[in-house]
Design a protein around this motif. Structure first.
Motif, PDB file in Angstrom:
ATOM      1  N   GLU A 217       0.019   4.344   0.272  1.00  0.00           N
ATOM      2  CA  GLU A 217      -0.630   5.256   1.308  1.00  0.00           C
ATOM      3  C   GLU A 217      -0.207   5.121   2.864  1.00  0.00           C
TER       4      GLU A 217
ATOM      5  N   GLU B 163       0.777  -1.154  -0.020  1.00  0.00           N
ATOM      6  CA  GLU B 163       0.053  -0.048   0.015  1.00  0.00           C
ATOM      7  C   GLU B 163       0.863   1.094   0.012  1.00  0.00           C
TER       8      GLU B 163
ATOM      9  N   MET C 178      -4.544   0.136  -6.607  1.00  0.00           N
ATOM     10  CA  MET C 178      -3.598   1.592  -7.144  1.00  0.00           C
ATOM     11  C   MET C 178      -2.440   1.522  -6.494  1.00  0.00           C
TER      12      MET C 178
ATOM     13  N   LYS D 182     -12.264   0.137   0.651  1.00  0.00           N
ATOM     14  CA  LYS D 182     -12.192   1.436   1.351  1.00  0.00           C
ATOM     15  C   LYS D 182     -13.325   2.312   1.530  1.00  0.00           C
TER      16      LYS D 182
HETATM   17 CA    CA Z   1      -3.138   3.012  -3.469  1.00  0.00          CA
END
Ligand code: CA
Length: 220
Positions: free
Chosen positions: A7, A5, A51, A98
């Motif tokens: 983020e 991830e 992503m 999410k």
């Molecule tokens: Ca992402």
């Protein structure tokens, strides 16, 4: 466990929660480093965001599942993204949209791990249906003597179907038994994995019983 991830706050929250559950956790922030880390470290489970910089979670999933079957819990940004991925049958075992709670994440991780352990523990060592041979202890599948690489969920689904050849198993029941989902929503996940099994093992193996479910055909 490997958490992939980019983020940082989400990655740290997920890692913190999984460590609190007693797991060893590492974080990768992009596609290439996730694949590298997976190959050198060999984690038991991967939490994978879609992503990502470098290449995306779908490509990561394809590459790591090609190496070695591992349970993958994919994180998606929206419900429609989840629908799209389920349709593509990318080889993820479960999806979480999410924003999700850390409690929900921990619950899904435990369900995935229990499934893998249960499948490894029970049942006869080898199931044979026609020219398909399923070795449960090693979690390997041969068709006509040639090894076929399945994801953990595809393997569990095949074992369930092969345990009762020719019996029609309703999609809701497969969803409950293989995925551990009590509610009927998500039967398209079953369809998606059947599609993947047909692609890998041949279209003739699993029969669709419209409006009901699926049956494994034992070839004479
Ligand atoms: Ca992402």
């Amino acid at each position: 466990m490997l958490v992939v991830e980019d983020e940082r706050t989400i990655a740290e929250s997920v890692a913190t929660r999984l460590r609190a559950e007693g797991f060893t956790v590492e974080i990768a922030g992009d596609g290439p480093s996730a694949v590298d880390r997976f190959r050198t470290w060999q984690p038991d489970l991967v939490v994978l965001d879609v992503m990502l910089p470098g290449f995306d979670g779908l490509e990561v999933c394809r590459r790591i599942q090609g190496d070695r079957p591992v349970p993958v819990l994919m994180l998606t940004a929206r419900d429609d993204e989840t629908d799209l991925l389920v349709g593509l049958a990318v080889g993820a075992d479960d999806y979480l949209t999410k924003p999700f709670s850390m409690r929900e994440l921990a619950a899904r991780v435990h369900v995935l791990l229990r499934r893998v352990e249960r499948a490894a523990a029970g049942g006869p060592a080898t199931l044979t249906v026609g020219d398909v041979e399923i070795n449960q202890a090693e979690r390997r599948v041969l068709r006509d003597g040639v090894e076929v690489h399945l994801t953990p969920t595809e393997f569990d689904l095949l074992v369930h179907l092969a345990g009762r050849p020719r019996a029609v198993l309703p999609r809701e029941r497969l969803l409950a038994d293989v995925w551990g989902w009590a509610e009927g929503a998500g039967t398209r996940t079953v369809d998606s994995h059947v599609k993947a099994l047909r692609r890998k093992l041949g279209a003739d193996l699993i029969r669709t019983v419209h409006g009901v479910g699926y049956a494994l055909e034992a070839q004479p």
